[in-house]
Design a protein around this motif. Structure first.
Motif, PDB file in Angstrom:
ATOM      1  N   VAL A 125       0.854  -1.187   0.000  1.00 40.95           N
ATOM      2  CA  VAL A 125       0.000   0.000   0.000  1.00 40.95           C
ATOM      3  C   VAL A 125       0.889   1.235   0.000  1.00 40.95           C
ATOM      4  O   VAL A 125       1.758   1.389   0.866  1.00 40.95           O
ATOM      5  CB  VAL A 125      -0.941   0.025   1.216  1.00 40.95           C
ATOM      6  CG1 VAL A 125      -1.725   1.331   1.258  1.00 40.95           C
ATOM      7  CG2 VAL A 125      -1.876  -1.169   1.191  1.00 40.95           C
ATOM      8  N   ALA A 126       0.703   2.115  -0.982  1.00 37.74           N
ATOM      9  CA  ALA A 126       1.492   3.338  -1.108  1.00 37.74           C
ATOM     10  C   ALA A 126       0.783   4.482  -0.404  1.00 37.74           C
ATOM     11  O   ALA A 126      -0.375   4.793  -0.721  1.00 37.74           O
ATOM     12  CB  ALA A 126       1.691   3.674  -2.578  1.00 37.74           C
ATOM     13  N   ASN A 127       1.457   5.120   0.549  1.00 36.05           N
ATOM     14  CA  ASN A 127       0.944   6.340   1.162  1.00 36.05           C
ATOM     15  C   ASN A 127       1.279   7.505   0.240  1.00 36.05           C
ATOM     16  O   ASN A 127       2.456   7.748  -0.043  1.00 36.05           O
ATOM     17  CB  ASN A 127       1.582   6.567   2.533  1.00 36.05           C
ATOM     18  CG  ASN A 127       1.118   5.562   3.555  1.00 36.05           C
ATOM     19  OD1 ASN A 127      -0.070   5.294   3.669  1.00 36.05           O
ATOM     20  ND2 ASN A 127       2.053   4.978   4.284  1.00 36.05           N
ATOM     21  N   ILE A 128       0.274   8.213  -0.236  1.00 35.47           N
ATOM     22  CA  ILE A 128       0.526   9.323  -1.148  1.00 35.47           C
ATOM     23  C   ILE A 128      -0.128  10.605  -0.632  1.00 35.47           C
ATOM     24  O   ILE A 128      -1.102  10.568   0.122  1.00 35.47           O
ATOM     25  CB  ILE A 128       0.030   9.042  -2.581  1.00 35.47           C
ATOM     26  CG1 ILE A 128      -1.494   9.044  -2.655  1.00 35.47           C
ATOM     27  CG2 ILE A 128       0.605   7.727  -3.119  1.00 35.47           C
ATOM     28  CD1 ILE A 128      -2.032   9.023  -4.081  1.00 35.47           C
ATOM     29  N   ALA A 129       0.457  11.708  -1.050  1.00 37.38           N
ATOM     30  CA  ALA A 129      -0.166  13.021  -0.872  1.00 37.38           C
ATOM     31  C   ALA A 129      -0.243  13.647  -2.253  1.00 37.38           C
ATOM     32  O   ALA A 129       0.679  13.488  -3.061  1.00 37.38           O
ATOM     33  CB  ALA A 129       0.658  13.897   0.071  1.00 37.38           C
TER      34      ALA A 129
ATOM     35  N   GLY B 165     -16.383  14.482   2.550  1.00 43.02           N
ATOM     36  CA  GLY B 165     -16.342  13.122   3.073  1.00 43.02           C
ATOM     37  C   GLY B 165     -15.000  12.434   2.982  1.00 43.02           C
ATOM     38  O   GLY B 165     -14.897  11.240   3.298  1.00 43.02           O
ATOM     39  N   GLN B 166     -13.963  13.141   2.580  1.00 43.13           N
ATOM     40  CA  GLN B 166     -12.639  12.540   2.449  1.00 43.13           C
ATOM     41  C   GLN B 166     -11.867  12.632   3.760  1.00 43.13           C
ATOM     42  O   GLN B 166     -12.054  13.560   4.552  1.00 43.13           O
ATOM     43  CB  GLN B 166     -11.842  13.224   1.340  1.00 43.13           C
ATOM     44  CG  GLN B 166     -12.498  13.205  -0.013  1.00 43.13           C
ATOM     45  CD  GLN B 166     -12.695  11.796  -0.555  1.00 43.13           C
ATOM     46  OE1 GLN B 166     -11.974  10.863  -0.185  1.00 43.13           O
ATOM     47  NE2 GLN B 166     -13.680  11.632  -1.425  1.00 43.13           N
ATOM     48  N   SER B 167     -10.981  11.670   3.951  1.00 47.34           N
ATOM     49  CA  SER B 167     -10.081  11.688   5.103  1.00 47.34           C
ATOM     50  C   SER B 167      -8.792  12.400   4.700  1.00 47.34           C
ATOM     51  O   SER B 167      -8.171  12.046   3.697  1.00 47.34           O
ATOM     52  CB  SER B 167      -9.761  10.258   5.550  1.00 47.34           C
ATOM     53  OG  SER B 167      -8.750  10.252   6.541  1.00 47.34           O
ATOM     54  N   VAL B 168      -8.395  13.421   5.458  1.00 45.33           N
ATOM     55  CA  VAL B 168      -7.155  14.166   5.197  1.00 45.33           C
ATOM     56  C   VAL B 168      -6.341  14.189   6.485  1.00 45.33           C
ATOM     57  O   VAL B 168      -6.742  14.818   7.465  1.00 45.33           O
ATOM     58  CB  VAL B 168      -7.432  15.608   4.723  1.00 45.33           C
ATOM     59  CG1 VAL B 168      -6.118  16.305   4.355  1.00 45.33           C
ATOM     60  CG2 VAL B 168      -8.400  15.616   3.548  1.00 45.33           C
ATOM     61  N   GLU B 169      -5.221  13.505   6.481  1.00 48.67           N
ATOM     62  CA  GLU B 169      -4.401  13.368   7.680  1.00 48.67           C
ATOM     63  C   GLU B 169      -3.123  14.188   7.634  1.00 48.67           C
ATOM     64  O   GLU B 169      -2.554  14.496   8.687  1.00 48.67           O
ATOM     65  CB  GLU B 169      -4.034  11.895   7.896  1.00 48.67           C
ATOM     66  CG  GLU B 169      -5.229  10.970   8.025  1.00 48.67           C
ATOM     67  CD  GLU B 169      -4.820   9.514   8.033  1.00 48.67           C
ATOM     68  OE1 GLU B 169      -3.593   9.242   8.095  1.00 48.67           O
ATOM     69  OE2 GLU B 169      -5.701   8.648   7.960  1.00 48.67           O
TER      70      GLU B 169
ATOM     71  N   GLY C 255      -4.092  -0.405  -3.929  1.00 47.11           N
ATOM     72  CA  GLY C 255      -2.688  -0.172  -3.622  1.00 47.11           C
ATOM     73  C   GLY C 255      -2.344   1.229  -3.197  1.00 47.11           C
ATOM     74  O   GLY C 255      -1.165   1.557  -3.031  1.00 47.11           O
ATOM     75  N   VAL C 256      -3.370   2.095  -3.002  1.00 42.55           N
ATOM     76  CA  VAL C 256      -3.113   3.501  -2.690  1.00 42.55           C
ATOM     77  C   VAL C 256      -3.882   3.905  -1.427  1.00 42.55           C
ATOM     78  O   VAL C 256      -5.060   3.582  -1.273  1.00 42.55           O
ATOM     79  CB  VAL C 256      -3.521   4.420  -3.860  1.00 42.55           C
ATOM     80  CG1 VAL C 256      -3.560   5.879  -3.426  1.00 42.55           C
ATOM     81  CG2 VAL C 256      -2.558   4.259  -5.025  1.00 42.55           C
ATOM     82  N   ARG C 257      -3.184   4.629  -0.572  1.00 41.05           N
ATOM     83  CA  ARG C 257      -3.811   5.266   0.584  1.00 41.05           C
ATOM     84  C   ARG C 257      -3.515   6.755   0.487  1.00 41.05           C
ATOM     85  O   ARG C 257      -2.369   7.174   0.587  1.00 41.05           O
ATOM     86  CB  ARG C 257      -3.255   4.706   1.892  1.00 41.05           C
ATOM     87  CG  ARG C 257      -3.824   5.374   3.138  1.00 41.05           C
ATOM     88  CD  ARG C 257      -3.253   4.732   4.408  1.00 41.05           C
ATOM     89  NE  ARG C 257      -3.687   5.448   5.592  1.00 41.05           N
ATOM     90  CZ  ARG C 257      -3.048   6.499   6.104  1.00 41.05           C
ATOM     91  NH1 ARG C 257      -1.935   6.952   5.508  1.00 41.05           N
ATOM     92  NH2 ARG C 257      -3.504   7.098   7.184  1.00 41.05           N
ATOM     93  N   VAL C 258      -4.549   7.544   0.249  1.00 44.29           N
ATOM     94  CA  VAL C 258      -4.350   8.984   0.094  1.00 44.29           C
ATOM     95  C   VAL C 258      -4.317   9.618   1.478  1.00 44.29           C
ATOM     96  O   VAL C 258      -5.324   9.663   2.185  1.00 44.29           O
ATOM     97  CB  VAL C 258      -5.460   9.622  -0.762  1.00 44.29           C
ATOM     98  CG1 VAL C 258      -5.095  11.068  -1.079  1.00 44.29           C
ATOM     99  CG2 VAL C 258      -5.657   8.844  -2.053  1.00 44.29           C
TER     100      VAL C 258
ATOM    101  N   LEU D  59      -6.606  22.639  12.185  1.00 43.87           N
ATOM    102  CA  LEU D  59      -6.783  21.658  11.094  1.00 43.87           C
ATOM    103  C   LEU D  59      -6.690  20.219  11.580  1.00 43.87           C
ATOM    104  O   LEU D  59      -7.293  19.323  10.988  1.00 43.87           O
ATOM    105  CB  LEU D  59      -5.734  21.887  10.002  1.00 43.87           C
ATOM    106  CG  LEU D  59      -5.978  23.002   8.997  1.00 43.87           C
ATOM    107  CD1 LEU D  59      -4.889  23.011   7.945  1.00 43.87           C
ATOM    108  CD2 LEU D  59      -7.349  22.884   8.342  1.00 43.87           C
ATOM    109  N   GLY D  60      -5.885  19.982  12.617  1.00 43.34           N
ATOM    110  CA  GLY D  60      -5.747  18.628  13.120  1.00 43.34           C
ATOM    111  C   GLY D  60      -5.090  17.685  12.137  1.00 43.34           C
ATOM    112  O   GLY D  60      -5.530  16.535  11.978  1.00 43.34           O
ATOM    113  N   VAL D  61      -4.049  18.170  11.454  1.00 48.98           N
ATOM    114  CA  VAL D  61      -3.323  17.339  10.496  1.00 48.98           C
ATOM    115  C   VAL D  61      -1.893  17.132  10.967  1.00 48.98           C
ATOM    116  O   VAL D  61      -1.370  17.884  11.796  1.00 48.98           O
ATOM    117  CB  VAL D  61      -3.297  17.991   9.089  1.00 48.98           C
ATOM    118  CG1 VAL D  61      -4.668  17.993   8.466  1.00 48.98           C
ATOM    119  CG2 VAL D  61      -2.704  19.394   9.153  1.00 48.98           C
ATOM    120  N   LYS D  62      -1.251  16.112  10.430  1.00 48.56           N
ATOM    121  CA  LYS D  62       0.190  15.921  10.612  1.00 48.56           C
ATOM    122  C   LYS D  62       0.896  16.904   9.688  1.00 48.56           C
ATOM    123  O   LYS D  62       0.698  16.876   8.472  1.00 48.56           O
ATOM    124  CB  LYS D  62       0.588  14.489  10.261  1.00 48.56           C
ATOM    125  CG  LYS D  62       2.086  14.229  10.293  1.00 48.56           C
ATOM    126  CD  LYS D  62       2.400  12.804   9.864  1.00 48.56           C
ATOM    127  CE  LYS D  62       3.899  12.556   9.815  1.00 48.56           C
ATOM    128  NZ  LYS D  62       4.207  11.160   9.365  1.00 48.56           N
TER     129      LYS D  62
END
Length: 439
Positions: A165-169, A250-254, A212-215, A288-291
């Motif tokens: 699984v690829a972590n992408i931004a 509805g998207q998850s943004v970390e 294969g992708v985790r946004v 924002l509560g993001v990394k």
């Protein structure tokens, strides 16, 4: 030859020196970096030679880290390897707790060779090949900043084939003018970098459903050598708006990756203040509560390095020329960007001598091989040594063997001593690996 960020009268030798606490002038030893005489380094290893101050790099990293701590902003710092990719320097930042930002598989492999774990590496860049992505994903890279819809599809296909699984931004191009040289801006709509903001929501939604992708979130980078917080404030405001819009859909943004580009003072100014930058980041991302992540390069290594050179000859043809044994193949920035670098004599007595205008040039057969035009300098005779300042970033990494000139050696100053970290290239190595058919 003027740096576009520099206006007003040029600083004199003493002003240049006073603005750089890492440098000192001793009556007998001459110019020193972190209290180590540059003459001693040149005596042992010759010139031209790159000289880097380890404690200066540590101090600058600490200043940036502490500025965010003072604002209670957790920040994950990834050193931008493209600024200076020497293994010794990568290892130094790894020891300070930094990750790495890379733009090629070669940089990725260098970073891991220096001890930085793949999970602590961010892979940026507009042109990642399938082979490069496969290598990075197989090694477990921490994050890939995707620059296009086409790249997202490539990453998905490769990751799915590898069973990872690829972590992408998604790198958003905010169309913000950072006010820097045209060749180092990256955040305008006309630049090749990133994805138009208007296209982000649809691509984010589609990518979130790919195998294969985790946004993970959004990445940004608006340019290099930025001396004001305002372009950042504008860009990060757009980034914050995008995070909120994606979540409302509805998207998850970390993750919000802020990029790099913090400018330094090439003349006698202070550069961009880490404290001011950190305060602006806190304001722009509050709630924002993001990394938060960032990738500084030049800020960390630029002032820590210099190119030590010797005068070959003085030439008078209506104007005065000082010809050095260093050239544009060593330090490309003045030829490429019209960049301004301070030049200081190494001999202490030269600081008291009468100074007049001189063009400081190298021996390469190009008119662009020029470090300074009409620079006010003392009468430097053949054999005199000079230091070209603030050359720790985009210096050695951009050097070449043009005109069949061997690449310079490099030395690291630390704890009152110095150590060779790159040997001077031997002339025979210039053609090593070449093949003459039939020979």
């Amino acid at each position: 030859m003027a740096d576009m960020n520099f206006t007003g009268p040029e600083p004199d030798l003493n002003e240049l020196l006073a603005a750089r606490p890492q440098l000192g002038l001793h009556a007998q030893d001459g110019l020193c970096l972190e209290n180590v005489p540059l003459n001693a380094i040149a005596d042992q290893y010759g010139t031209p030679v790159w000289v880097y101050g380890a404690q200066t790099m540590r101090a600058r990293f600490a200043a940036l880290r502490d500025a965010f701590a003072a604002e209670t902003v957790p920040m994950h710092i990834h050193y931008a390897v493209k600024a200076n990719d020497h293994l010794a320097i990568l290892n130094l930042f790894h020891e300070q707790g930094a990750g790495a930002d890379v733009v090629s598989i070669g940089e990725f492999l260098r970073a891991t060779k220096a001890g930085i774990a793949a999970r602590d590496i961010v892979y940026s860049g507009v042109g990642k090949s399938e082979a490069e992505l496969e290598t990075a994903l197989s090694a477990g890279i921490g994050q890939i900043n995707a620059e296009s819809a086409e790249e997202v599809d490539m990453i998905s296909a490769i990751a799915a084939r590898l069973g990872v699984v690829a972590n992408i931004a998604l790198r958003m191009n905010p169309d913000v003018d950072a006010g820097t040289h045209a060749k180092i801006t990256t955040g305008l709509a006309e630049n090749k970098f990133g994805i138009a903001a208007a296209d982000i929501p649809a691509l984010y939604a589609r990518a979130s459903g790919l195998p294969g992708v985790r946004v993970a979130g959004i990445a940004m980078h608006i340019g290099s050598q930025i001396l004001s917080t305002e372009p950042y404030r504008h860009a990060y405001g757009k980034g914050a708006e995008m995070v909120r819009a994606l979540r409302e859909a509805g998207q998850s943004v970390e993750v919000l990756d802020l990029g790099g580009g913090l400018g330094i003072g090439y003349q006698d100014g202070p550069g961009l203040s880490p404290a001011a930058f950190a305060a602006m980041v806190r304001q722009a991302t509050n709630g924002l509560g993001v990394k938060l992540m960032m990738e500084p390069g030049r800020y960390l290594v630029g002032p820590a390095g210099l190119l030590l050179a010797s005068v070959i000859l003085r030439k008078q043809t209506g104007k005065r020329f000082l010809v050095l044994d260093a050239a544009m193949n060593d330090l490309m920035r003045p030829a490429m960007y019209e960049a301004w670098h301070g030049i200081l004599p190494v001999d202490a007595a030269a600081f008291q001598g009468m100074a007049t205008p001189a063009d400081v040039v190298g021996p390469i057969c190009e008119s662009a091989d020029q470090f300074a035009k009409d620079r006010i300098l003392p009468d430097l005779r053949p054999g005199a040594r000079v230091a070209l300042l603030d050359a720790g970033a985009y210096g050695a990494v951009m050097s070449s063997a043009y005109n069949a000139r061997p690449r310079a050696a490099a030395v690291l100053v630390d704890h009152g001593g110095f150590e060779l970290i790159t040997r001077r290239q031997e002339p025979e190595a210039l053609w090593d690996g070449e093949i003459v058919p039939g020979a």
